[in-house]
Design a protein around this motif. Structure first.
Motif, PDB file in Angstrom:
ATOM      1  N   LEU A  10       0.826  -1.210   0.000  1.00  0.00           N
ATOM      2  CA  LEU A  10       0.000   0.000   0.000  1.00  0.00           C
ATOM      3  C   LEU A  10       0.863   1.264   0.000  1.00  0.00           C
ATOM      4  N   GLY A  11       1.993   1.218   0.708  1.00  0.00           N
ATOM      5  CA  GLY A  11       2.908   2.352   0.709  1.00  0.00           C
ATOM      6  C   GLY A  11       3.491   2.605  -0.674  1.00  0.00           C
ATOM      7  N   GLN A  32      -7.763  -2.056  -1.537  1.00  0.00           N
ATOM      8  CA  GLN A  32      -8.258  -2.522  -0.246  1.00  0.00           C
ATOM      9  C   GLN A  32      -9.449  -3.466  -0.368  1.00  0.00           C
ATOM     10  N   HIS A  33      -9.866  -3.751  -1.599  1.00  0.00           N
ATOM     11  CA  HIS A  33     -10.855  -4.812  -1.805  1.00  0.00           C
ATOM     12  C   HIS A  33     -10.175  -6.181  -1.771  1.00  0.00           C
ATOM     13  N   TRP A  34      -8.849  -6.195  -1.943  1.00  0.00           N
ATOM     14  CA  TRP A  34      -8.092  -7.444  -1.900  1.00  0.00           C
ATOM     15  C   TRP A  34      -7.105  -7.485  -0.729  1.00  0.00           C
ATOM     16  N   PHE A  42      -3.541   5.091   9.308  1.00  0.00           N
ATOM     17  CA  PHE A  42      -2.597   4.486   8.373  1.00  0.00           C
ATOM     18  C   PHE A  42      -2.582   5.258   7.057  1.00  0.00           C
ATOM     19  N   ASN A  43      -3.770   5.594   6.564  1.00  0.00           N
ATOM     20  CA  ASN A  43      -3.864   6.322   5.296  1.00  0.00           C
ATOM     21  C   ASN A  43      -3.239   7.709   5.392  1.00  0.00           C
ATOM     22  N   ILE A  44      -3.342   8.345   6.558  1.00  0.00           N
ATOM     23  CA  ILE A  44      -2.707   9.645   6.773  1.00  0.00           C
ATOM     24  C   ILE A  44      -1.196   9.514   6.686  1.00  0.00           C
ATOM     25  N   ILE A  45      -0.667   8.479   7.322  1.00  0.00           N
ATOM     26  CA  ILE A  45       0.774   8.289   7.376  1.00  0.00           C
ATOM     27  C   ILE A  45       1.368   8.039   5.988  1.00  0.00           C
ATOM     28  N   ILE A  46       0.730   7.205   5.176  1.00  0.00           N
ATOM     29  CA  ILE A  46       1.308   6.933   3.866  1.00  0.00           C
ATOM     30  C   ILE A  46       1.199   8.166   2.969  1.00  0.00           C
ATOM     31  N   GLN A  47       0.152   8.975   3.165  1.00  0.00           N
ATOM     32  CA  GLN A  47       0.073  10.218   2.413  1.00  0.00           C
ATOM     33  C   GLN A  47       1.170  11.188   2.855  1.00  0.00           C
ATOM     34  N   ALA A  48       1.465  11.181   4.167  1.00  0.00           N
ATOM     35  CA  ALA A  48       2.536  12.033   4.685  1.00  0.00           C
ATOM     36  C   ALA A  48       3.878  11.668   4.041  1.00  0.00           C
ATOM     37  N   GLY A  49       4.083  10.385   3.793  1.00  0.00           N
ATOM     38  CA  GLY A  49       5.308   9.963   3.128  1.00  0.00           C
ATOM     39  C   GLY A  49       5.432  10.575   1.739  1.00  0.00           C
ATOM     40  N   ALA A  50       4.308  10.602   1.007  1.00  0.00           N
ATOM     41  CA  ALA A  50       4.309  11.197  -0.327  1.00  0.00           C
ATOM     42  C   ALA A  50       4.554  12.708  -0.262  1.00  0.00           C
ATOM     43  N   ALA A 221       8.061   3.339   2.434  1.00  0.00           N
ATOM     44  CA  ALA A 221       7.798   2.888   1.066  1.00  0.00           C
ATOM     45  C   ALA A 221       7.165   4.003   0.249  1.00  0.00           C
ATOM     46  N   SER A 222       6.222   4.717   0.843  1.00  0.00           N
ATOM     47  CA  SER A 222       5.557   5.816   0.151  1.00  0.00           C
ATOM     48  C   SER A 222       6.528   6.951  -0.156  1.00  0.00           C
ATOM     49  N   ALA A 223       7.375   7.305   0.815  1.00  0.00           N
ATOM     50  CA  ALA A 223       8.316   8.406   0.635  1.00  0.00           C
ATOM     51  C   ALA A 223       9.345   8.099  -0.456  1.00  0.00           C
ATOM     52  N   VAL A 224       9.937   6.922  -0.401  1.00  0.00           N
ATOM     53  CA  VAL A 224      10.972   6.562  -1.377  1.00  0.00           C
ATOM     54  C   VAL A 224      10.377   6.448  -2.780  1.00  0.00           C
ATOM     55  N   THR A 225       9.256   5.745  -2.880  1.00  0.00           N
ATOM     56  CA  THR A 225       8.619   5.573  -4.189  1.00  0.00           C
ATOM     57  C   THR A 225       8.148   6.910  -4.748  1.00  0.00           C
ATOM     58  N   GLY A 226       7.539   7.726  -3.895  1.00  0.00           N
ATOM     59  CA  GLY A 226       7.046   9.031  -4.334  1.00  0.00           C
ATOM     60  C   GLY A 226       8.162   9.918  -4.852  1.00  0.00           C
ATOM     61  N   PHE A 227       9.318   9.921  -4.178  1.00  0.00           N
ATOM     62  CA  PHE A 227      10.459  10.731  -4.597  1.00  0.00           C
ATOM     63  C   PHE A 227      10.918  10.326  -5.993  1.00  0.00           C
ATOM     64  N   ILE A 228      11.036   9.022  -6.210  1.00  0.00           N
ATOM     65  CA  ILE A 228      11.486   8.522  -7.514  1.00  0.00           C
ATOM     66  C   ILE A 228      10.488   8.881  -8.608  1.00  0.00           C
ATOM     67  N   VAL A 229       9.200   8.706  -8.316  1.00  0.00           N
ATOM     68  CA  VAL A 229       8.156   8.958  -9.314  1.00  0.00           C
ATOM     69  C   VAL A 229       8.087  10.430  -9.699  1.00  0.00           C
ATOM     70  N   VAL A 230       8.145  11.330  -8.719  1.00  0.00           N
ATOM     71  CA  VAL A 230       8.057  12.760  -9.017  1.00  0.00           C
ATOM     72  C   VAL A 230       9.255  13.211  -9.850  1.00  0.00           C
ATOM     73  N   ARG A 231      10.456  12.764  -9.459  1.00  0.00           N
ATOM     74  CA  ARG A 231      11.652  13.124 -10.231  1.00  0.00           C
ATOM     75  C   ARG A 231      11.520  12.634 -11.676  1.00  0.00           C
ATOM     76  N   TRP A 232      11.036  11.409 -11.833  1.00  0.00           N
ATOM     77  CA  TRP A 232      10.882  10.848 -13.179  1.00  0.00           C
ATOM     78  C   TRP A 232       9.835  11.621 -13.974  1.00  0.00           C
ATOM     79  N   LEU A 233       8.686  11.921 -13.362  1.00  0.00           N
ATOM     80  CA  LEU A 233       7.599  12.586 -14.076  1.00  0.00           C
ATOM     81  C   LEU A 233       8.002  13.978 -14.552  1.00  0.00           C
ATOM     82  N   LEU A 234       8.725  14.729 -13.728  1.00  0.00           N
ATOM     83  CA  LEU A 234       9.131  16.085 -14.104  1.00  0.00           C
ATOM     84  C   LEU A 234      10.044  16.071 -15.331  1.00  0.00           C
TER      85      LEU A 234
END
Length: 264
Positions: A10-11, A32-34, A42-50, A221-234
């Protein structure tokens, strides 16, 4: 599936989808259906990572804005960021007080993905006909603020997609400029939304019995993945359209309607 593995997945999903124009809320609702359903904390925390991730990516730009108060151009841009944030905060708070809640089924998310994907393709073509306009107007600032609220009310719309393409249609047709403005507005917006929800949960006594190991794994997981994705997208949008993301949205939405016709 173990709680730690579910938290990791999820992160990563949050980090991948928060800033891409494909709807992080929609993907998390679907996942979250699976996967085990998580708490609001929990959802607040993973958003905070992003949020931390995008703040780090734009740290130099943020510092330039914070220290460039004497520069009329920087000051004007900062005021427009503040305007977009205030519009989102005020209208969003009104919507929250009216009792809005996320849907329990994936059907409305699927339709939002499809409609949003079609709209992205059309909007980008219209914006391109105007040429490369990098300036952010006051109209763009207000409409970006409103677009963020609309995306929150209709999961699957995507906050970044709604705001970026509204900005492009309203006058900031250059993809990179519209994207940067939306990402910068997203920093205070998401910090405020997460903080408000956290205070609500604390007030209601819902912060007890937290699985801190799972929360820590998801946050990182959210912070690391988000950093990579934003750098790539820009870098990606400097020479590419958003069409691929639009097609992905349409295909995913159609698949959800086909294989989960009841929305269960």
């Amino acid at each position: 599936m173990s709680e730690l593995l579910a938290a990791l997945l999820l992160g990563i999903l949050e980090g991948l989808t928060e800033f891409l124009p494909i709807s992080s809320t929609g993907h998390l609702l679907i996942a979250q259906h699976w996967l085990p359903r998580q708490t609001d904390f929990f959802n607040i925390i993973i958003q905070a990572g992003a949020i931390i991730a995008v703040t780090l990516v734009f740290r130099q730009r943020l510092w330039a804005l914070a220290t460039g108060w004497n520069d009329p151009v920087q000051r004007d841009y900062l005021f427009k960021l503040g305007t977009a944030f205030l519009v989102t905060a005020v209208v969003g708070l009104i919507v929250r007080k009216l009792g809005w809640e996320l849907p329990e089924t994936v059907t409305p998310v699927a339709w939002a993905l499809i409609i949003g994907g079609c709209w992205m393709i059309v909007a980008e073509r219209i914006a391109e006909r105007r040429g490369e306009i990098a300036t952010v107007s006051w109209k763009v600032a207000v409409l970006v603020g409103l677009a963020q609220v609309v995306a929150g009310v209709f999961p699957g719309t995507s906050r970044s997609a709604a705001a970026i393409f509204v900005a492009m249609l309203a006058g900031t047709s250059r993809r990179a400029s519209a994207t940067e403005f939306v990402f910068l507005v997203g920093i205070p917006t998401m910090f405020a939304a997460s903080g408000y929800t956290f205070l609500e949960l604390a007030k209601d006594g819902q912060l007890g019995q937290v699985d801190w190991a799972a929360v820590a794994v998801a946050f990182l997981a959210s912070a690391v993945t988000g950093f990579i994705v934003v750098r790539w997208l820009l870098g990606f949008i400097k020479s590419h359209r958003y069409t691929g993301f639009a097609v992905y949205r349409i295909v995913l939405g159609a698949a959800l309607l086909l294989f989960l016709p009841s929305g269960a």
